[in-house]
Design a protein around this motif. Structure first.
Motif, PDB file in Angstrom:
ATOM      1  N   LEU A 137      -2.961  -0.887  -3.383  1.00  0.00           N
ATOM      2  CA  LEU A 137      -3.877   0.144  -2.913  1.00  0.00           C
ATOM      3  C   LEU A 137      -3.099   1.432  -2.683  1.00  0.00           C
ATOM      4  O   LEU A 137      -1.957   1.407  -2.219  1.00  0.00           O
ATOM      5  CB  LEU A 137      -4.510  -0.313  -1.596  1.00  0.00           C
ATOM      6  CG  LEU A 137      -5.871   0.250  -1.184  1.00  0.00           C
ATOM      7  CD1 LEU A 137      -6.943  -0.132  -2.195  1.00  0.00           C
ATOM      8  CD2 LEU A 137      -6.248  -0.298   0.190  1.00  0.00           C
TER       9      LEU A 137
ATOM     10  N   MET B 195      -9.125   6.323  -1.942  1.00  0.00           N
ATOM     11  CA  MET B 195      -8.546   4.986  -2.052  1.00  0.00           C
ATOM     12  C   MET B 195      -8.579   4.610  -3.521  1.00  0.00           C
ATOM     13  O   MET B 195      -9.640   4.576  -4.141  1.00  0.00           O
ATOM     14  CB  MET B 195      -9.359   3.988  -1.219  1.00  0.00           C
ATOM     15  CG  MET B 195      -8.942   2.543  -1.373  1.00  0.00           C
ATOM     16  SD  MET B 195     -10.067   1.414  -0.482  1.00  0.00           S
ATOM     17  CE  MET B 195      -9.602   1.743   1.213  1.00  0.00           C
TER      18      MET B 195
ATOM     19  N   ILE C  36       0.847  -1.196   0.000  1.00  0.00           N
ATOM     20  CA  ILE C  36       0.000   0.000   0.000  1.00  0.00           C
ATOM     21  C   ILE C  36       0.881   1.244   0.000  1.00  0.00           C
ATOM     22  O   ILE C  36       1.926   1.280   0.643  1.00  0.00           O
ATOM     23  CB  ILE C  36      -0.907   0.020   1.249  1.00  0.00           C
ATOM     24  CG1 ILE C  36      -2.006  -1.038   1.135  1.00  0.00           C
ATOM     25  CG2 ILE C  36      -1.552   1.373   1.458  1.00  0.00           C
ATOM     26  CD1 ILE C  36      -2.938  -1.050   2.321  1.00  0.00           C
TER      27      ILE C  36
ATOM     28  N   HIS D 155      -8.730  -8.809  -2.023  1.00  0.00           N
ATOM     29  CA  HIS D 155      -8.612  -7.355  -2.105  1.00  0.00           C
ATOM     30  C   HIS D 155      -9.790  -6.680  -1.415  1.00  0.00           C
ATOM     31  O   HIS D 155      -9.630  -5.620  -0.783  1.00  0.00           O
ATOM     32  CB  HIS D 155      -8.526  -6.914  -3.569  1.00  0.00           C
ATOM     33  CG  HIS D 155      -7.897  -5.567  -3.746  1.00  0.00           C
ATOM     34  ND1 HIS D 155      -8.608  -4.393  -3.666  1.00  0.00           N
ATOM     35  CD2 HIS D 155      -6.602  -5.208  -3.971  1.00  0.00           C
ATOM     36  CE1 HIS D 155      -7.793  -3.372  -3.859  1.00  0.00           C
ATOM     37  NE2 HIS D 155      -6.575  -3.835  -4.046  1.00  0.00           N
TER      38      HIS D 155
ATOM     39  N   ARG E 167      -9.430  -3.904   1.477  1.00  0.00           N
ATOM     40  CA  ARG E 167     -10.053  -2.584   1.466  1.00  0.00           C
ATOM     41  C   ARG E 167     -10.890  -2.356   2.714  1.00  0.00           C
ATOM     42  O   ARG E 167     -10.868  -1.274   3.310  1.00  0.00           O
ATOM     43  CB  ARG E 167     -10.899  -2.417   0.195  1.00  0.00           C
ATOM     44  CG  ARG E 167     -10.094  -2.537  -1.091  1.00  0.00           C
ATOM     45  CD  ARG E 167     -10.832  -2.009  -2.303  1.00  0.00           C
ATOM     46  NE  ARG E 167     -12.116  -2.573  -2.578  1.00  0.00           N
ATOM     47  CZ  ARG E 167     -12.358  -3.610  -3.400  1.00  0.00           C
ATOM     48  NH1 ARG E 167     -11.344  -4.229  -4.000  1.00  0.00           N
ATOM     49  NH2 ARG E 167     -13.581  -4.031  -3.642  1.00  0.00           N
TER      50      ARG E 167
ATOM     51  N   TYR F 156      -7.252   1.913  -6.680  1.00  0.00           N
ATOM     52  CA  TYR F 156      -6.743   0.578  -6.982  1.00  0.00           C
ATOM     53  C   TYR F 156      -7.155   0.195  -8.394  1.00  0.00           C
ATOM     54  O   TYR F 156      -8.067   0.790  -8.988  1.00  0.00           O
ATOM     55  CB  TYR F 156      -7.247  -0.448  -5.955  1.00  0.00           C
ATOM     56  CG  TYR F 156      -8.748  -0.485  -5.796  1.00  0.00           C
ATOM     57  CD1 TYR F 156      -9.537  -1.364  -6.540  1.00  0.00           C
ATOM     58  CD2 TYR F 156      -9.392   0.355  -4.887  1.00  0.00           C
ATOM     59  CE1 TYR F 156     -10.917  -1.406  -6.394  1.00  0.00           C
ATOM     60  CE2 TYR F 156     -10.774   0.322  -4.725  1.00  0.00           C
ATOM     61  CZ  TYR F 156     -11.520  -0.562  -5.476  1.00  0.00           C
ATOM     62  OH  TYR F 156     -12.890  -0.587  -5.335  1.00  0.00           O
TER      63      TYR F 156
END
Length: 275
Positions: A124, A248, A86, A260, A264, A250
């Motif tokens: 992310l 956020m 991340i 995933h 999240r 992705y």
């Protein structure tokens, strides 16, 4: 060396039985015995000795296990554990520190962030950035209230600050990942020119500069605990300031990926605890 030999050795060592190891691997006891003999021949050492109707590991077998057990854990983690990478600013990195996630500072170049998302080099991204790209999903996950950061023993500012006082002081600026923009310009409806004493590279370094000078800054309220530890107080902004949106981002290919989705949700839950 055949790794099956090492796997068999570790299972026999764990169970202290050729028969139980054979049942685990769904092979014959003779096959287990043959693997152990092959391994003993390869290393020129005896690994197990008969003791009545059971077996007992030798000193060399005990030594091997002290080395193989942690190595086996690392191999399993590398092959089967789902690791996540991340990008997050220091505003959020402390909240995510206790999660089983690799958190990195986002690249300074905004386009590099988007390139890493498109190439799946990062799972992310949490930041002030947004993007209009069909391959990238963008969700707003937080809105951060901002305040004025002032060192606790500031010679002119005590418990509150007026707009005039705000613009009379020198400022520490923090750039966001939008070309020629900083946090203050991004959030203020009617920004006026400020006297910039320093351009910080991160929100925490911005607070550190404030703590050691008379300069002031705009900073998210979420960093109040860190500000206090640094000797900085946060005051209400004297002018209208919008909240700082955290997005956020992705790759769209992860949208319905179960792992995933869990990632999240875990990140959202952690951020919302402090929001």
């Amino acid at each position: 060396m055949d790794l099956n030999l090492l796997n068999t050795f570790m299972k026999v060592y764990e169970l202290q039985s050729y028969t139980k190891a054979a049942e685990h691997f769904n092979i014959s006891q003779a096959a287990v015995s043959m693997r152990i003999k092959q391994l003993e021949a390869d290393i020129a050492n005896t690994l197990f000795i008969r003791k009545g109707r059971s077996i007992e590991p030798t000193a060399h077998a005990n030594y091997m296990m002290t080395k193989l057990a942690p190595a086996s854990d690392l191999v399993y983690e590398a092959l089967f554990k789902v690791g996540h990478k991340i990008y997050a600013p220091d505003l959020l990195v402390y909240d995510l520190a206790n999660l089983d996630i690799d958190v990195f500072t986002p690249p300074l170049n905004q386009e590099q962030i988007f390139t890493d998302i498109r190439n799946r080099k990062v799972d992310l991204v949490l930041d002030f950035v947004t993007i209009n790209d069909p391959s990238v999903v963008s969700e707003k996950v937080s809105e951060e209230e901002v305040m004025v950061a002032v060192r606790q023993d500031h010679p002119r500012i005590v418990d509150s600050i007026t707009e005039q006082e705000f613009y009379n002081e020198r400022h520490v600026s923090i750039n966001v990942r939008r070309e020629k923009s900083n946090l203050f310009m991004l959030l203020s409806d009617a920004p006026k020119p400020r006297d910039i004493a320093h351009e910080a590279t991160s929100l925490v370094s911005q607070l550190a500069y404030v703590a050691h000078t008379d300069a002031i800054s705009i900073t998210p309220k979420r960093l109040a605990a860190i500000a206090t530890k640094l000797g900085v107080k946060l005051l209400a902004c004297p002018m209208k300031m919008n909240k700082a949106p955290i997005s956020m981002l992705y790759h769209r290919s992860f949208l319905h990926n179960d792992e995933h989705i869990k990632l999240r949700q875990k990140v959202k839950n952690k951020i919302s605890l402090r929001n």
